[in-house]
Design a protein around this motif. Structure first.
Motif, mmCIF file in Angstrom:
data_model
loop_
_atom_site.group_PDB
_atom_site.id
_atom_site.type_symbol
_atom_site.label_atom_id
_atom_site.label_comp_id
_atom_site.label_asym_id
_atom_site.label_seq_id
_atom_site.Cartn_x
_atom_site.Cartn_y
_atom_site.Cartn_z
ATOM 1 N N ARG A 234 23.485 2.688 13.872
ATOM 2 C CA ARG A 234 23.341 4.138 13.711
ATOM 3 C C ARG A 234 24.718 4.768 13.854
ATOM 4 N NH1 ARG A 234 19.540 8.360 17.242
ATOM 5 N NH2 ARG A 234 19.821 10.114 15.815
ATOM 6 N N LEU A 235 25.013 5.740 12.990
ATOM 7 C CA LEU A 235 26.317 6.389 13.010
ATOM 8 C C LEU A 235 26.120 7.900 12.945
ATOM 9 C CD1 LEU A 235 29.548 5.264 11.784
ATOM 10 C CD2 LEU A 235 28.811 7.313 10.641
ATOM 11 N N VAL A 236 26.634 8.592 13.967
ATOM 12 C CA VAL A 236 26.513 10.043 14.057
ATOM 13 C C VAL A 236 27.915 10.627 14.212
ATOM 14 C CG1 VAL A 236 25.569 11.987 15.371
ATOM 15 C CG2 VAL A 236 24.250 9.855 15.174
ATOM 16 N N ARG A 237 28.339 11.435 13.237
ATOM 17 C CA ARG A 237 29.633 12.110 13.397
ATOM 18 C C ARG A 237 29.412 13.302 14.305
ATOM 19 N NH1 ARG A 237 33.137 13.010 8.313
ATOM 20 N NH2 ARG A 237 31.538 14.505 7.738
ATOM 21 N N TRP A 238 30.156 13.331 15.415
ATOM 22 C CA TRP A 238 29.968 14.367 16.417
ATOM 23 C C TRP A 238 31.014 15.469 16.330
ATOM 24 C CZ3 TRP A 238 25.838 15.403 19.078
ATOM 25 C CH2 TRP A 238 25.916 16.382 20.068
ATOM 26 N N ARG A 239 32.231 15.110 15.893
ATOM 27 C CA ARG A 239 33.318 16.083 15.916
ATOM 28 C C ARG A 239 34.200 15.910 14.686
ATOM 29 N NH1 ARG A 239 35.860 18.752 20.086
ATOM 30 N NH2 ARG A 239 34.598 17.638 21.600
ATOM 31 N N VAL A 240 34.672 17.036 14.151
ATOM 32 C CA VAL A 240 35.705 17.064 13.106
ATOM 33 C C VAL A 240 36.740 18.067 13.606
ATOM 34 C CG1 VAL A 240 36.275 17.671 10.728
ATOM 35 C CG2 VAL A 240 34.105 16.524 11.220
ATOM 36 N N GLY A 241 37.942 17.582 13.938
ATOM 37 C CA GLY A 241 38.948 18.464 14.524
ATOM 38 C C GLY A 241 38.407 19.073 15.802
ATOM 39 N N SER A 242 38.370 20.396 15.894
ATOM 40 C CA SER A 242 37.855 21.065 17.095
ATOM 41 C C SER A 242 36.386 21.478 16.953
ATOM 42 C CB SER A 242 38.711 22.295 17.416
ATOM 43 O OG SER A 242 38.640 23.222 16.346
ATOM 44 N N TRP A 243 35.803 21.261 15.792
ATOM 45 C CA TRP A 243 34.394 21.615 15.582
ATOM 46 C C TRP A 243 33.501 20.486 16.071
ATOM 47 C CZ3 TRP A 243 37.162 22.363 10.655
ATOM 48 C CH2 TRP A 243 37.560 23.677 10.455
ATOM 49 N N THR A 244 32.398 20.832 16.741
ATOM 50 C CA THR A 244 31.458 19.813 17.215
ATOM 51 C C THR A 244 30.033 20.158 16.783
ATOM 52 O OG1 THR A 244 30.852 20.825 19.333
ATOM 53 C CG2 THR A 244 32.872 19.474 19.289
ATOM 54 N N LEU A 245 29.184 19.216 17.030
ATOM 55 C CA LEU A 245 27.775 19.335 16.687
ATOM 56 C C LEU A 245 26.969 20.015 17.796
ATOM 57 C CD1 LEU A 245 26.309 18.365 14.195
ATOM 58 C CD2 LEU A 245 25.876 16.205 15.323
ATOM 59 N N ASP A 246 27.619 20.341 18.901
ATOM 60 C CA ASP A 246 26.925 20.939 20.050
ATOM 61 C C ASP A 246 25.985 22.060 19.618
ATOM 62 O OD1 ASP A 246 27.978 19.377 22.115
ATOM 63 O OD2 ASP A 246 29.773 20.635 22.267
ATOM 64 N N GLY A 247 24.722 21.929 20.011
ATOM 65 C CA GLY A 247 23.751 22.996 19.798
ATOM 66 C C GLY A 247 23.193 23.127 18.389
ATOM 67 N N ILE A 248 23.493 22.171 17.510
ATOM 68 C CA ILE A 248 22.980 22.259 16.135
ATOM 69 C C ILE A 248 21.974 21.124 15.913
ATOM 70 C CG2 ILE A 248 23.538 22.374 13.679
ATOM 71 C CD1 ILE A 248 26.453 23.008 14.516
ATOM 72 N N ALA A 249 20.724 21.463 15.719
ATOM 73 C CA ALA A 249 19.674 20.472 15.511
ATOM 74 C C ALA A 249 19.794 19.873 14.112
ATOM 75 C CB ALA A 249 18.299 21.124 15.696
ATOM 76 N N PRO A 250 19.280 18.654 13.915
ATOM 77 C CA PRO A 250 19.311 18.044 12.587
ATOM 78 C C PRO A 250 18.682 18.947 11.524
ATOM 79 C CG PRO A 250 18.555 16.470 14.206
ATOM 80 C CD PRO A 250 18.627 17.797 14.891
ATOM 81 N N GLY A 251 19.375 19.078 10.384
ATOM 82 C CA GLY A 251 18.894 19.904 9.291
ATOM 83 C C GLY A 251 19.254 21.373 9.421
ATOM 84 N N ASN A 252 19.888 21.749 10.531
ATOM 85 C CA ASN A 252 20.287 23.138 10.762
ATOM 86 C C ASN A 252 21.785 23.304 10.633
ATOM 87 O OD1 ASN A 252 17.676 24.127 11.284
ATOM 88 N ND2 ASN A 252 17.788 23.376 13.383
ATOM 89 N N TRP A 253 22.203 24.555 10.486
ATOM 90 C CA TRP A 253 23.622 24.876 10.372
ATOM 91 C C TRP A 253 23.911 26.186 11.074
ATOM 92 C CZ3 TRP A 253 24.828 29.466 7.909
ATOM 93 C CH2 TRP A 253 23.839 30.010 7.080
ATOM 94 N N ARG A 254 25.206 26.386 11.339
ATOM 95 C CA ARG A 254 25.649 27.670 11.888
ATOM 96 C C ARG A 254 27.060 27.931 11.383
ATOM 97 N NH1 ARG A 254 29.317 26.865 16.025
ATOM 98 N NH2 ARG A 254 29.068 24.972 17.237
ATOM 99 N N GLU A 255 27.455 29.183 11.419
ATOM 100 C CA GLU A 255 28.819 29.533 11.031
ATOM 101 C C GLU A 255 29.736 29.276 12.210
ATOM 102 O OE1 GLU A 255 29.858 32.314 8.277
ATOM 103 O OE2 GLU A 255 27.826 32.839 7.685
ATOM 104 N N ALA A 256 30.931 28.790 11.904
ATOM 105 C CA ALA A 256 31.916 28.500 12.972
ATOM 106 C C ALA A 256 32.654 29.772 13.330
ATOM 107 C CB ALA A 256 32.884 27.438 12.509
#
Length: 180
Positions: free
Chosen positions: A158-180
């Motif tokens: 299983r592979l989950v990308r958690w962070r790109v640069g300073s952006w993280t997945l914190d608080g975002i459920a699968p299939g959901n999105w938010r503006e940074a």
């Protein structure tokens, strides 16, 4: 104003808005994101999950995706087998894959992360242990992390990308999105 969208891509979803190649429709970004003029900055394979950054700014998109910029990407990786810290050293040193040497990665053993259940679940075998590894790379070759773990003898389950640069997945459920 530049728009940046952080999306938690579920397993099985393509990192594009359309799927013209397949005779059977597969889930795409448009299944989850109904926004105009935002495009993924990089990709995640269909069988990988986690953070996908989208933007309406072409220069930012190129900056995020271009390995020359050495933007760190952190992955939580469940591997088959029980690697030791010593087993991870080749990843830290940089290994040579079929398409050439990799940059040194950050790699460390971690406790199983508190993640959502994957659909379908990762196969479980009583006789074969598994471990979680956190790997940070500054490249982004096709299936790179999977090829790196396989190269050292511990295939990725299983592979989950958690962070790109300073952006993280914190608080975002699968299939959901938010503006940074």
């Amino acid at each position: 104003m530049t728009r940046v969208i952080l999306f938690n891509k579920p397993f099985g979803v393509l990192s594009q808005f359309t799927d013209a190649r397949s005779p059977t429709p597969r889930p795409t970004l448009s299944t989850h994101i109904d926004l105009d003029r935002v495009y993924p900055a990089g990709r995640l394979d269909r069988d990988s999950e986690g953070l996908l950054v989208l933007t309406d700014d072409g220069k930012l998109q190129a900056k995020i995706a271009d390995p020359k910029n050495k933007l760190g990407k952190t992955y939580l990786v469940q591997v088959e087998g029980a690697p030791s810290d010593t087993d991870l050293q080749p990843l830290r040193d940089g290994i040579t894959l079929k398409d050439g040497p990799t940059r040194p990665a950050k790699a460390r053993l971690i406790d199983p992360p508190d993640l959502w259940e994957r659909d379908p679940p990762v196969r479980f075998r009583k006789s074969v242990p598994d471990r979680w590894v956190e790997i940070t790379i500054s490249e982004g070759r096709n299936r790179q992390v999977r090829r790196m773990t396989a190269h050292i003898g511990f295939p990725t389950l299983r592979l989950v990308r958690w962070r790109v640069g300073s952006w993280t997945l914190d608080g975002i459920a699968p299939g959901n999105w938010r503006e940074a």
